[in-house]
Design a protein around this motif. Sequence first.
Motif, short mmCIF file in Angstrom:
data_model
loop_
_atom_site.label_atom_id
_atom_site.label_comp_id
_atom_site.label_asym_id
_atom_site.label_seq_id
_atom_site.Cartn_x
_atom_site.Cartn_y
_atom_site.Cartn_z
N ILE A 235 78.38 99.19 -26.49
CA ILE A 235 77.52 100.34 -26.80
C ILE A 235 76.35 100.38 -25.81
O ILE A 235 76.06 99.37 -25.16
CB ILE A 235 77.00 100.32 -28.26
N GLN A 239 72.41 104.10 -27.79
CA GLN A 239 73.07 103.96 -29.10
C GLN A 239 72.39 102.89 -29.96
O GLN A 239 72.31 103.04 -31.18
CB GLN A 239 74.56 103.65 -28.90
N ALA A 244 73.25 101.62 -33.68
CA ALA A 244 74.71 101.46 -33.61
C ALA A 244 75.11 99.99 -33.49
O ALA A 244 76.29 99.66 -33.63
CB ALA A 244 75.27 102.27 -32.45
N ALA A 265 73.71 105.84 -36.82
CA ALA A 265 74.56 105.00 -35.97
C ALA A 265 75.93 105.67 -35.76
O ALA A 265 76.42 105.76 -34.63
CB ALA A 265 74.74 103.63 -36.61
N TYR A 266 76.51 106.14 -36.86
CA TYR A 266 77.83 106.77 -36.79
C TYR A 266 77.82 107.97 -35.86
O TYR A 266 78.71 108.14 -35.02
CB TYR A 266 78.29 107.18 -38.19
N SER A 268 75.96 108.56 -33.41
CA SER A 268 75.71 108.22 -32.00
C SER A 268 76.97 107.70 -31.30
O SER A 268 77.02 107.62 -30.07
CB SER A 268 74.61 107.16 -31.90
N LEU A 269 77.99 107.32 -32.07
CA LEU A 269 79.21 106.76 -31.50
C LEU A 269 80.07 107.85 -30.85
O LEU A 269 80.11 108.98 -31.32
CB LEU A 269 80.03 106.04 -32.57
#
Length: 311
Positions: A235, A239, A244, A265-266, A268-269
């Motif tokens: 990452i 992130q 993340a 976090a989710y 940003s993936l």
Amino acid sequence: MQHTTNTILMVRPINFRMNEQTAVNNYYQHAMKGVLPETVNARAQHEFDAFVDKLRAIGLKVIVISDTDDFDTPDSIFPNNWISFHENGTVGLYPMFAENRRFERREDVLEVLENEGFVIHDIMDFTSAEDEGLFLEGTGSILLDRVHGKAYCALSPRADEDVFIEFCEDFDYFPVIFTANQTVDGERKPIYHTNVMMCLAETFAVICLESIDDKKERKQVLQHLKESDKEVIAITESQVQHFAGNMLQIRAANNELFLVMSSSAYQSLTEKQINTITKHCKIVHSSLDTIEACGGGSARCMMAEVFLPQV
């Protein structure tokens, strides 16, 4: 020996706010301007309760303890920094950087677990290191690969090398030591906790490799992960800013594995990263915006894994 557990301990806040004592080296924290303290606390409680509901809905056992008014403990929502629970019945107690965080350590937490049928044989207490100005903030500072007997630690003002080595000797882990940095006002400064830039799951690892500036250290960390058969999901520092790296794999109903993270976090993936994770396990995420902003910590920090044996 299992890498994941189906039981976690969480502490519900009653006076959550930005902790000025931790903000000196947690660069992820920021005050919510124009928002009243009671509003911040109410939002954090709402996020906490919704998070617990989501975890229980997938069949995870969540033991919730309420914070008390005895002391000023704005970060009580992050219990994994002061306590850890191990399969041999040992409990670890850790030296904390912020003086007001030391009041989070509570003996009644052990009584609650014993009342739930968990067995505690021994307590490893590292807190005397505080007298020397040395700190090691539990599974915030230390990432444990329980199956392969390795402990990963990014050194920082909150993760002292000597205390970490002492932990590894006492708990019989091989130490993997490195430094992880972030850019703050154009300067490279240590990331305060290892679990902000790295997550270890059973068959994969999420890690911000670009935060490990020393190429030799980066290569060494990668080598240990590959030796332990972990697929590496890299990452970015951006992130990491969205937490993340601050994820935890848990074992829910029917032994089903989930990776737990915040909605920030989710979101940003990338699609590719999500697809790679979901090859290994499912994902559950919950909105923790207020907790992340004021506390500078996220989903992983809120969960203390319980690996203790049961009666």
